[in-house]
Scaffold this active site. Sequence first.
Site, PDB file in Angstrom:
ATOM      1  N   ALA A 139      43.014  48.069  36.831  1.00 21.42           N
ATOM      2  CA  ALA A 139      44.077  47.462  37.573  1.00 21.42           C
ATOM      3  C   ALA A 139      44.852  47.240  36.008  1.00 21.42           C
ATOM      4  O   ALA A 139      44.550  47.409  34.876  1.00 21.42           O
ATOM      5  CB  ALA A 139      44.095  46.251  38.182  1.00 21.42           C
ATOM      6  N   GLN A 156      39.358  46.587  34.418  1.00 20.70           N
ATOM      7  CA  GLN A 156      38.906  47.938  35.877  1.00 20.70           C
ATOM      8  C   GLN A 156      37.670  47.095  35.352  1.00 20.70           C
ATOM      9  O   GLN A 156      36.911  46.302  34.853  1.00 20.70           O
ATOM     10  CB  GLN A 156      39.096  49.144  34.802  1.00 20.70           C
ATOM     11  CG  GLN A 156      38.143  49.280  33.289  1.00 20.70           C
ATOM     12  CD  GLN A 156      37.898  50.628  32.693  1.00 20.70           C
ATOM     13  OE1 GLN A 156      39.448  51.323  33.424  1.00 20.70           O
ATOM     14  NE2 GLN A 156      37.587  51.316  32.233  1.00 20.70           N
ATOM     15  N   ASP A 202      46.579  34.789  45.991  1.00 22.68           N
ATOM     16  CA  ASP A 202      46.654  35.896  45.709  1.00 22.68           C
ATOM     17  C   ASP A 202      45.756  36.573  46.739  1.00 22.68           C
ATOM     18  O   ASP A 202      44.792  37.650  46.632  1.00 22.68           O
ATOM     19  CB  ASP A 202      46.390  36.877  44.754  1.00 22.68           C
ATOM     20  CG  ASP A 202      46.755  37.859  44.474  1.00 22.68           C
ATOM     21  OD1 ASP A 202      47.744  38.548  45.160  1.00 22.68           O
ATOM     22  OD2 ASP A 202      45.986  38.911  43.751  1.00 22.68           O
TER      23      ASP A 202
END
Length: 585
Positions: A163, A167, A317
């Site tokens: 990302a 990671q 999220d």
Amino acid sequence: MQIADCRLQSTIYNLQSAICNLQSAITMWPLVRQARYLGRYREIAQVLVHHGFGYFVEQLGLISLLSLPRRVVLRVPPTPPLSSAERLREALITLGPTFVKLGQALSTRPDLVPAEFVHELGKLQDTVPSFPSHIAIATIEESLGRPISDLFASFDRTPLAAASLGQVHTATLHSGDLVVVKVQRPDIAGRINTDLAILADLAALAEERFTLGSQYRLVELVREFTMTLRAELDYRREGRNADRFRQLFAGAPEVYIPKIYWEYSDSLVLTSERLFGVKINDPSALADAGIDKALLARSSMQVILEEIFSFGFFHSDPHPGNFFALPGNCLGVVDFGQVGSLDRPTTQGLLLLLSALVDHDTRGVLRALEQLEVLSRRAITPGLRRDMEHFTEGFVDRPLSDLSARETIGELLVLLRRHQISLPGPLAMLLKALVMMEGLGMQLDPSLDVFGIARPYAQRAIAEQFSPSALGARALNRSRALGETALELPQQVSDLLQRLNDGELKVQTRELELRRLGGAIIGAANRLAVALVIAALILGVGMVSVAVGLGGWQGTAPTLLLTVGAVGTVLGALILGLALLRGRE
């Protein structure tokens, strides 16, 4: 001589113009304070110009960073033929992780951003290349102070996922536990802090130069975004969030939160239990695993509702990559970098809003939005009231099972945006989480009744809000505040009289005005005394009610006290009401 005078005047004029330009640049140019970021400013300006936002660059006063003619700066690239929203998305991707995160945040704010931009920015993903594994290992060893072989029995050098901020690698502890290790990208914090400083400057410029900039309080929005993104950079905070959710859902068999291994974690490294499940948005894999999709959909909605109405602490999220279907129709939840908190007034405001929508009560909706600090009473214009009435009419003769949280919230946000009203950051984060979770549930079960699932949670929260113990606690708090005010009043009056006596304050009045002032003070004191008596009676009745409700006091005595207290409260209220009416005459 005249030629010399003309040259001198021309030189003076040019010097004055240069000074004026310099002063103007300094007053409008916050990046003078950020000289070390000049290269990054230039890069941002060039990317925006390349993607057709030269006018915006010019209005912000960034043109001087570019050695290009104005006609080139303001030219929109003819190819490819992309819309403004698409060009903005491409520009943010080019500018890197901070701006990708900014675009993702803006995609959740339809109260601020037009629908086509919300849709396009919603496509932004953290799909970036991984960085070399030897750098990840070096970060782990430096952060944890031990060689990788001492920390893990095995460590997979191929990242499981990558990302924008870090990671993930899989590993095995020497105890045999299977874990995932999240490692932050090298130097990402420094680059993000630079971009955040620049965004703060650009927001300040936009507030000065654009009406919408000040109306939408861009400086405050950037400040909230800065706090959120910096919190994501500290993996210890994410670990604490995971521990808190794990504790809150400890007694819920339908939810599982992975364990955090703190001995192998730091601000740049987070090691957690590895979950083996099926991605919640993979229908074929769910069917092969024998997962009840309808039950899983209901569980996913119950999770977010439980977080909102019971805990006041929610996962903000909830995209599909953070949820797994585990054996036994259990929902596994990961990645707690983004969370939100709700205080009691906000929860109460949400309950009032939900109740008002169901009852088609326009005034109730406006009162709830006031309590949620979405709008002030002065902002309730006839146009807003008319639009809100039209909005609530959409709930008439419609069963709750036909209502969608996504559509309802979307229509409300469009209405608020039409009247240039923005949401507080935590509330916007909450609505985003609700919409995302509903979308996730609807993928699993298109017949999911979100409002039906929410009804028991709302009813329970309302019952708790108006329970005798809650009412007694609120009465106690308000009585304490009133008592403190009453105790401070004599000292405040004494201080006022002392300042008058010392000549620090001067009051000019005639004898008639002085008599009126004295009468007003005496009347106010009498009304305050009656109010204190009423408050004491209400407090007493509340405490007795709590005692009776808990079963700690029974018999005729509490009944008699409740009756006397109620009668006294009513009489006191009548006396106070009459006194107030006389005071208006």
